[in-house]
Design an enzyme around this catalytic site. Structure first.
Site, mmCIF file in Angstrom:
data_model
loop_
_atom_site.group_PDB
_atom_site.id
_atom_site.type_symbol
_atom_site.label_atom_id
_atom_site.label_comp_id
_atom_site.label_asym_id
_atom_site.label_seq_id
_atom_site.Cartn_x
_atom_site.Cartn_y
_atom_site.Cartn_z
ATOM 1 N N HIS A 139 0.833 -1.213 0.000
ATOM 2 C CA HIS A 139 0.000 0.000 0.000
ATOM 3 C C HIS A 139 0.866 1.261 0.000
ATOM 4 C CE1 HIS A 139 -3.149 -2.716 2.176
ATOM 5 N NE2 HIS A 139 -2.916 -3.095 0.926
ATOM 6 N N HIS B 280 -9.344 -2.039 -4.584
ATOM 7 C CA HIS B 280 -8.204 -2.369 -3.725
ATOM 8 C C HIS B 280 -7.260 -3.369 -4.408
ATOM 9 C CE1 HIS B 280 -5.765 -2.440 -0.200
ATOM 10 N NE2 HIS B 280 -5.631 -3.734 -0.409
ATOM 11 N N ASP C 50 -3.286 -2.891 -4.899
ATOM 12 C CA ASP C 50 -2.232 -3.877 -4.605
ATOM 13 C C ASP C 50 -1.355 -4.114 -5.835
ATOM 14 O OD1 ASP C 50 -2.893 -4.382 -1.939
ATOM 15 O OD2 ASP C 50 -4.138 -6.124 -2.417
ATOM 16 N N HIS D 36 -0.690 -11.081 -4.925
ATOM 17 C CA HIS D 36 0.706 -10.674 -4.772
ATOM 18 C C HIS D 36 1.659 -11.637 -5.482
ATOM 19 C CE1 HIS D 36 -0.738 -7.674 -2.091
ATOM 20 N NE2 HIS D 36 -1.150 -8.537 -1.187
HETATM 21 ZN ZN LIG Z 1 -3.800 -4.690 -0.142
#
Ligand SMILES: [Zn+2]
Length: 315
Positions: free
Chosen positions: A94, A251, A255, A278
């Protein structure tokens, strides 16, 4: 690494400079997973130094960690980077997204713990702090990673493609077995302040049923309704509700922006992602940089900023 020097008159110009922070920014908060109070200072850095973390609590090993894709050591619940001495810092995504969105090329992130504070679960508090002190231009051209050919990781059900384009854009699809989060898509060009307006405020989210399991594992100890959108069945538990109707996919874009800033420079290319996280965000950078014909380091063309305002920011 493939390089190309900028040459005015062929669509590239040399006017864009690297930026750093005008002043140091102190900040305190709670680590999402550790639950510990963390002190952090974002400091200015010289040109061509990139984003580097300095663990001020580490005295017996190398405390420096470069915020680069090849330093990523864990992607299970957040993005964790580490150096060869085993010194780590996690939940960087973030903050990295805020640095990307505010076009900070160089900074030192001093931190006294292995986890960046979660703040309100979005990038907004970091963007606010950066905007409060402002930025300065450095005497060096801004560089970008120009994607030269499509790179795909994962598959149609869960994956990500990075393809050549004149500007950085992310087209993201989520599909959760949850009536609240559900299926959602967002296509956004991340230029001219779009990140600030459309993405920065979107908070991280989680499911109540997962919270107890994570806590039993010693994770998410700092998680609360102050920094996470918590979904229980068909309800959002946060009293204030959502900041956007589609806050969840926003969101995931946040990311993705943060994870891809680990390229070491902004990307000139189009991201098409389906249920990416991720791990795949990092995998695509490793695949891109493993193929010298897939990218070039170029001076950031002004055209990358030229036309976003005329287009809708979201689809
Ligand atoms: Zn996040």
């Amino acid at each position: 690494m493939a390089t190309r020097t900028q040459s005015p008159g062929i669509g590239y110009r040399s006017g864009l400079r690297q930026k750093t922070l005008k002043q140091p920014i102190p900040c305190r908060g709670v680590g999402l997973h550790s639950g510990a109070v963390v002190s952090m200072v974002l400091r200015p850095a010289a040109a061509d130094r990139g984003i580097r973390f300095l663990r001020t609590d580490v005295t017996d090993r190398d405390p420096w960690i470069t915020a680069r894709y090849d330093q990523v050591v864990d992607t299970q619940l957040c993005t964790v980077i580490g150096n060869s001495d085993g010194v780590r810092v996690g939940t960087i995504e973030h903050l990295m997204a805020a640095l990307a969105g505010c076009e900070i090329d160089n900074a030192i992130i001093e931190i006294d713990a292995p986890e960046v504070p979660v703040m309100d679960g979005s990038s907004e508090p970091f963007v606010f702090l950066i905007d409060c002190v402002g930025t300065v231009e450095l005497d060096a051209p801004r560089r970008a990673i120009e994607v030269r050919k499509p790179i795909t990781v994962g598959d149609a059900a869960r994956g990500l493609t990075l393809a050549p384009a004149d500007a950085f854009s992310v087209d993201f699809e989520i599909d959760f077995a949850s009536p609240v989060v559900s299926h959602s898509t967002l296509d956004v060009r991340l230029v001219n302040g779009t990140f600030r307006r459309e993405i920065a405020k979107a908070r991280t989210f989680g499911f109540l049923k997962d919270a107890e399991r994570l806590r039993a594992m010693g994770l998410a100890l700092g998680g609360s309704l102050d920094n996470t959108v918590v979904v229980d069945g068909d309800r959002v538990l946060n009293e204030e509700g959502l900041r956007f109707d589609d806050e969840f996919v926003r969101h995931k874009v946040l990311d993705c922006v943060g994870d891809l800033y680990l390229a070491g420079a902004p990307i000139l290319g189009r991201v098409t992602a389906t249920r990416s996280g991720h791990h795949t965000n990092n995998e695509v950078l490793r695949a891109l940089f493993a193929d010298p014909t897939a990218y070039a380091v170029v001076e950031m063309p002004e055209t990358a900023y030229a036309y976003a305002e005329a287009l809708p920011a979201t689809a």
